[in-house]
Structures are given as C-alpha cells and as structure tokens.
Design an enzyme around this catalytic site. Structure first.
Site, short mmCIF file in Angstrom:
data_model
loop_
_atom_site.label_atom_id
_atom_site.label_comp_id
_atom_site.label_asym_id
_atom_site.label_seq_id
_atom_site.Cartn_x
_atom_site.Cartn_y
_atom_site.Cartn_z
CG ASN A 403 10.66 -78.88 -140.26
OD1 ASN A 403 9.60 -79.14 -140.80
ND2 ASN A 403 11.28 -77.72 -140.44
CG ASP A 404 11.41 -83.01 -142.53
OD1 ASP A 404 10.79 -82.11 -143.12
OD2 ASP A 404 12.65 -83.09 -142.51
CB VAL A 405 9.58 -86.47 -137.05
CG1 VAL A 405 10.81 -87.07 -137.71
CG2 VAL A 405 9.97 -85.42 -136.02
#
Length: 477
Positions: A403-405
């Site tokens: 997700n965040d990466v």
C-alpha cells in the site's frame, strides 16, 4: 584466561563476523546464520567449562545453568517453528526485548555485587573510587537495556495489535523530562551519598523503563521497521557493555556487531523513507495524530474493478509482469501460490520479476524472507531503484497487499505525511492490478491515490485465494 578459552572466543568472534557478512546476500544468509550460531555455541560451552576468575574460581550451580539453557532452547525453538510469517516482526521485537532484559538484569546483579564489595569503604565515608569505571558501564547497560526491553515489548504489542498507537499529551516534553531525570540521578549516583546509591540506581531503572514505553508508544505503523532496527542496535550496545564489564571478547564483539549493524540498518531505513531519524521518532506517521485520516480530506475519483479472468488474460499475453509483495501477501500466507503463478507465467513465455521496497512489510527484509520461504529465485528480487528503471517497459504490475510503498502521494502531494518517501513507481507500467481485501487504507492509515488512477484496476479478495484462482484461469487458457 587459558589459551583454549581465548581460542574459543576468537573462533566465536570470527564466526560472528563471517556470519554477518554472509547475511548480506540472500543465497548465503541461511548458512551465515548457522555459522554464527555454531560460534555462539562454542563460546557458551567454553565459558561454562573453562572460565575462571582472578582467584581461580570456576562457574558453579551447573544445574541452574543447564536448566536455563534447556528451557530457553525449548521455548525458543518451539516459538520459532510455530510462528507465522505475518508474526515474524513481533517475534523479532520480543526476542530483541529479551536481549535488552538480559543486559538490564546483568547490570542489576553487578551493581549489587559492586556495592557490596565497597560497602566497607562507604562505611568510612569514602565515595566511589576504584569502582567508578565499572559503575559507568553498569549504568550504561542498565539504561540502554531497560529502554530496549520496554520499547521492544511495546513494539511487540503494537505489531500484534494488542497495543494501539496513542498520542501522549505533551509526550515529547515528558520524554525530555524523563531523560533529564535519568541524567540527574546518574550524576547523583556518583557524587551523592553512597548510602543513597541503591535508591538512585533503582530510580534510574524505573525512569528508563518508563522512557522506553513512552518513546515507542506514539510511533505509528509505517515507522515500525525503523523502530525495530533502532531497538535492535540498543540491545547490541547494551550487550557490548556486558562484554566490557566481564572482559569477555566474544560478548563484546557480538554486541558491537549487533549495535553497529542495527545502527546502519536504521540509517538505511530512514533513507528509504527519505526521513531523518528525528522526524521518524517525532513525526510518528500513522499514529493517532489526526494526520492520516481516510483520504486526508481530499476528494478521490472512482475506482474500477477487474475480474480474475480478465486479470489472467492480461498477464498471460504480457511480455513482462512485475509482482509487488506487501504485508497482505504475508497475512494470507500466499507466497507459495505466488511462486506457482510466477512459474506458470514463465511457462507461457512471460518475464516475471519482483519489486521489493526496503520497508515493505513490518520489519526490514520481511518480503525477502517471505519469498525465500517459497524458494523464489533470488535473482528475481529487484530492489527499488532497479525495479523503478524497469517499470516503463512493464506490461502488468500485480500488487499483492502493498500500500504505502506504491502510493504516488509520496511524490505528488506535499500535504501527505509520506511526502518525499521514495516509492516503487508502478504507475509507469501499462496496467496496474491491485489485490486488496477492501479499500481501507494501509498500515500507515493513509489512503492510496494509486487506486483511483486510470491505469489501475482493483482485484478484491484474500491474496491466497485470488492467486489460486489466477493459477486455475491461466491453466485453462
């Protein structure tokens, strides 16, 4: 020390260095771990049977010693075999905390020995003299070990979900007050009345434990890989203090290696997130600070879904497919199904590679270990910079629980808490398929702009089930 004992310590120290060097490459890491473990076993056995102090007295109470070794071995082995890949980060935090606790207990025991040794001197009103050097090391081991122990236990609780991220009112100011109190009490331990020394010592212990708790409590989920490596370095330094205290070369070497490696890893993690360590510890991405709400108040467009059949067709007729693993892959225990998908695509002439972000998952190297368990060839695992250079020539990117990466807000939205963090630039590929259970934000609590991009299609469902369905569809094509 006799020659055989020193030789054993030398062998142990060399195996630690060789093992750590081998850990730098995935195909040698397992053997490196075994070599270092053998060196540790040699050092332990040599210490038990060959060590003696200046008076010639050897270790005794072998019943207690071997009982502790057996109990610890059984518990450690059973825990390591039973733990799931999703729980690996919290297991690492727990084991790291045990190392900090050992350093803390060593300091407590040795302080009592030291204080008892000089009690007759104190009775004459004389302050610490010959014992000051040892006391400095004892105190450092106590403070660092206590912070590492308490902080690691909080990290363990946060990773397994039993402890929630929580902002402490005036938390930073409180931490500075605690640090100041630790420094003042440490000075008083040396300069104050010897009769008050135990009081000052145990007050330092309590403040250090409290600081460790408050130090980690507000740090958010996205920053936990950094916190784990930082606490690991603390434990190493605390162990090195024990090596100084006992004049034990192998304990000193092991502590220095762990401390330095943990520090370097912490720096690399911060670099991977494009954040300073100070910013990590104070900024607290994903903590209950109100910074990372759903969407951050920004209007998002509509997302589009894709079926398993259409996804299979898209990948089957692609030239190059990149798989981006994330924590969702670990949760679903889908690494073996992922490897099966990879092999099936290659049989159809598709080039398949994996893009690995340095902080993907919940601890450093989480995805590398996960895929290694499924025997994914190491040469297929591309680090972020190398993967980013290949995305423009990639037909399909399959994101599995990351997700965040992969969130483009890190590049495009200055208001985003992760702005400036290097990411896997998957949006450069022709097609992006994102497998998630739902549209909920990731571990950092930040909504992902990628999900609403024109090239992106959402493939909802458990990663393992979806991958198995993709494999079945590909076999029928």
């Amino acid at each position: 020390m006799n020659f055989v004992l020193l030789l054993s310590y030398l062998i142990g120290s060399v195996t630690f260095i060789v093992g750590l060097k081998m850990l730098s490459h995935p195909d040698k890491a397992r053997n490196g771990n075994l070599i270092a473990a053998v060196g540790m076993l040699i050092a332990i056995v040599a210490t038990i049977f060959l060590y003696h102090d200046e008076s010639g007295a050897r270790l005794h109470n072998y019943g207690w010693i071997f009982s502790g070794l057996i109990i610890g071995t059984v518990i450690g082995t059973a825990t390591a075999k039973k733990v799931k890949m999703t729980a690996m980060p919290e297991m690492v935090s727990l084991f790291n905390g045990m190392g900090g606790a050992c350093a803390m207990l060593i300091s407590i025991v040795e302080f009592n020995h030291l204080y008892g040794k000089y009690s007759s001197v104190f009775a004459n009103g004389t302050e610490w003299q010959q014992g000051k050097g040892s006391l400095v090391i004892i105190l450092l081991g106590l403070i660092i070990g206590s912070v590492s122990f308490a902080g690691s236990i909080i990290a363990w609780g946060k990773l397994n979900g039993s402890i929630k991220d929580k902002r402490i009112p005036a938390g930073q100011a409180l931490n500075f007050i605690l640090l100041g109190g630790i420094v003042v009490l440490s000075v008083l331990l040396f300069t104050g009345s010897p009769a008050m020394a135990p009081l000052f010592f145990y007050a330092v212990l309590l403040l250090s434990l409290l600081y460790g708790i408050l130090f980690v409590m507000p740090i958010g989920g996205a920053d936990m890989p950094v916190v784990i490596s930082l606490l690991n370095s603390f434990t190493g330094v605390a162990a090195a203090c024990g090596g100084f205290l006992y004049n034990n070369p192998v304990m000193l070497t092991g502590g220095i290696l762990v401390g330095s490696a943990g520090t370097i890893l912490t720096i690399l993690m911060c670099k991977a997130m494009n954040r300073s360590l100070k910013n990590v510890l104070i900024g607290a991405i994903g903590a209950a600070s109100g910074n990372a709400g759903a969407g951050n108040g920004k209007e998002q467009g509509n997302y589009k879904e894709i079926s398993v059949n259409d996804s299979a067709v898209l990948m089957a007729y692609a030239r190059k497919v990149f798989i981006i693993p994330g924590y969702g892959l670990a949760v679903a225990q889908a690494q073996h199904a992922c490897h099966e998908l990879e092999k099936l695509l290659e049989e159809k002439g598709v080039e398949v590679k994996y893009g690995i972000h340095p902080v993907a998952g919940r601890m450093p190297g989480h995805m590398n270990v996960l895929l290694a368990e499924a025997d994914v060839p190491y040469e297929k695992l591309l680090e972020m910079e190398e993967a980013n250079s290949e995305f423009p020539t990639t037909n399909v990117v399959l994101i599995l629980g990351a997700n965040d990466v992969v969130n483009p807000a890190a590049k495009e939205d200055p208001a985003s808490p992760i702005y400036g963090m290097p990411i896997l630039e998957v949006e450069q590929a022709e097609h992006i398929i994102v497998n998630k259970r739902s549209m909920k934000p990731g571990y950092a609590g930040i909504e992902n702009d990628l999900f609403f991009k024109p090239k992106t299609s959402m493939l909802f469902g458990d990663a393992k089930k979806v991958l198995q369905e993709l494999v079945a569809e590909l076999k029928s094509l």
